[in-house]
Design a protein around this motif. Structure first.
Motif, PDB file in Angstrom:
ATOM      1  N   ARG A  46       1.099  -1.562   0.110  1.00  0.00           N
ATOM      2  CA  ARG A  46      -0.215  -0.278   0.027  1.00  0.00           C
ATOM      3  C   ARG A  46       0.741   1.087   0.173  1.00  0.00           C
ATOM      4  O   ARG A  46       2.381   0.808   0.645  1.00  0.00           O
ATOM      5  N   PRO A  47       0.516   2.107  -0.967  1.00  0.00           N
ATOM      6  CA  PRO A  47       1.089   3.405  -0.307  1.00  0.00           C
ATOM      7  C   PRO A  47       1.644   4.172   0.820  1.00  0.00           C
ATOM      8  O   PRO A  47       2.726   5.115   0.928  1.00  0.00           O
ATOM      9  N   VAL A  48       0.866   3.788   1.728  1.00  0.00           N
ATOM     10  CA  VAL A  48       1.473   4.986   3.091  1.00  0.00           C
ATOM     11  C   VAL A  48       0.564   3.432   4.238  1.00  0.00           C
ATOM     12  O   VAL A  48      -0.197   3.005   3.868  1.00  0.00           O
ATOM     13  N   ARG A  49       1.682   2.710   5.303  1.00  0.00           N
ATOM     14  CA  ARG A  49       1.196   2.062   5.859  1.00  0.00           C
ATOM     15  C   ARG A  49       0.311   2.749   6.408  1.00  0.00           C
ATOM     16  O   ARG A  49       0.423   4.390   7.166  1.00  0.00           O
ATOM     17  N   ARG A  50      -0.176   1.656   7.428  1.00  0.00           N
ATOM     18  CA  ARG A  50      -1.398   1.993   8.391  1.00  0.00           C
ATOM     19  C   ARG A  50      -1.145   2.976   9.796  1.00  0.00           C
ATOM     20  O   ARG A  50      -1.327   3.719  10.183  1.00  0.00           O
ATOM     21  N   GLY A  51       0.243   2.555   9.527  1.00  0.00           N
ATOM     22  CA  GLY A  51       0.878   2.850  11.316  1.00  0.00           C
ATOM     23  C   GLY A  51       1.575   3.823  10.671  1.00  0.00           C
ATOM     24  O   GLY A  51       1.399   4.698  11.899  1.00  0.00           O
ATOM     25  N   ASP A  52       1.549   4.356  10.049  1.00  0.00           N
ATOM     26  CA  ASP A  52       3.169   5.671   9.739  1.00  0.00           C
ATOM     27  C   ASP A  52       1.479   6.530   9.823  1.00  0.00           C
ATOM     28  O   ASP A  52       2.182   7.598  10.134  1.00  0.00           O
ATOM     29  N   THR A  53       0.535   6.477   9.155  1.00  0.00           N
ATOM     30  CA  THR A  53      -0.418   7.415   9.431  1.00  0.00           C
ATOM     31  C   THR A  53      -0.602   8.186  10.926  1.00  0.00           C
ATOM     32  O   THR A  53      -0.827   9.602  10.757  1.00  0.00           O
ATOM     33  N   ARG A  54      -1.096   7.282  11.515  1.00  0.00           N
ATOM     34  CA  ARG A  54      -0.883   7.735  13.182  1.00  0.00           C
ATOM     35  C   ARG A  54      -0.038   8.474  13.564  1.00  0.00           C
ATOM     36  O   ARG A  54       1.057   9.052  13.956  1.00  0.00           O
ATOM     37  N   GLY A  55       1.578   7.592  13.499  1.00  0.00           N
ATOM     38  CA  GLY A  55       2.656   8.457  13.120  1.00  0.00           C
ATOM     39  C   GLY A  55       2.727   9.185  12.972  1.00  0.00           C
ATOM     40  O   GLY A  55       3.650  10.329  13.623  1.00  0.00           O
ATOM     41  N   ALA A  56       2.397   9.957  11.440  1.00  0.00           N
ATOM     42  CA  ALA A  56       2.386  11.196  11.166  1.00  0.00           C
ATOM     43  C   ALA A  56       1.604  12.213  12.056  1.00  0.00           C
ATOM     44  O   ALA A  56       1.746  13.247  12.312  1.00  0.00           O
ATOM     45  N   ARG A  57       0.552  11.876  12.326  1.00  0.00           N
ATOM     46  CA  ARG A  57      -0.113  12.549  13.207  1.00  0.00           C
ATOM     47  C   ARG A  57       0.470  13.153  14.314  1.00  0.00           C
ATOM     48  O   ARG A  57       0.101  14.213  14.764  1.00  0.00           O
ATOM     49  N   ARG A  58       0.891  12.864  14.727  1.00  0.00           N
ATOM     50  CA  ARG A  58       1.683  12.679  16.239  1.00  0.00           C
ATOM     51  C   ARG A  58       2.552  13.792  16.282  1.00  0.00           C
ATOM     52  O   ARG A  58       3.399  14.260  17.250  1.00  0.00           O
ATOM     53  N   SER A  59       3.243  13.652  15.166  1.00  0.00           N
ATOM     54  CA  SER A  59       4.488  14.656  14.748  1.00  0.00           C
ATOM     55  C   SER A  59       3.719  15.882  14.680  1.00  0.00           C
ATOM     56  O   SER A  59       3.161  16.575  13.964  1.00  0.00           O
ATOM     57  N   ARG A  60       5.337  16.312  14.858  1.00  0.00           N
ATOM     58  CA  ARG A  60       4.842  17.751  14.458  1.00  0.00           C
ATOM     59  C   ARG A  60       4.558  18.770  13.831  1.00  0.00           C
ATOM     60  O   ARG A  60       4.452  19.877  13.018  1.00  0.00           O
ATOM     61  N   HIS A  61       5.917  18.176  12.609  1.00  0.00           N
ATOM     62  CA  HIS A  61       5.731  18.491  11.907  1.00  0.00           C
ATOM     63  C   HIS A  61       6.110  17.377  10.683  1.00  0.00           C
ATOM     64  O   HIS A  61       7.081  16.030  11.071  1.00  0.00           O
ATOM     65  N   LEU A  62       6.118  17.611   9.213  1.00  0.00           N
ATOM     66  CA  LEU A  62       5.356  16.222   7.801  1.00  0.00           C
ATOM     67  C   LEU A  62       6.356  16.678   7.549  1.00  0.00           C
ATOM     68  O   LEU A  62       6.020  17.788   6.703  1.00  0.00           O
TER      69      LEU A  62
END
Length: 67
Positions: A46-62
């Motif tokens: 898949r183009p983005v792993r499911r867990g990575d979207t959660r991690g990206a949301r927790r990040s202050r900057h992406l």
């Protein structure tokens, strides 16, 4: 997120530039690389792993690279 195309070439350089600029003013960055786009599809189906979207949301900057 390195992305595709020129992303894998430019994202590491961009990290170095941002880290160097931060060091000048006493800011340190904790970089986390996440697969995105074709590289993620090849390795994870898949183009983005499911867990990575959660991690990206927790990040202050992406900083996603070109995809």
């Amino acid at each position: 997120m390195d992305g595709d195309g020129i992303g894998p070439e430019i994202v590491p350089v961009a990290r170095e530039v941002v880290s160097a600029a931060g060091a000048l003013v006493g800011i340190e960055f904790d970089w986390v690389s996440l697969p995105l786009g074709v590289s993620a599809i090849k390795t994870h189906g898949r183009p983005v792993r499911r867990g990575d979207t959660r991690g990206a949301r927790r990040s202050r900057h992406l900083g996603p690279g070109p995809t």
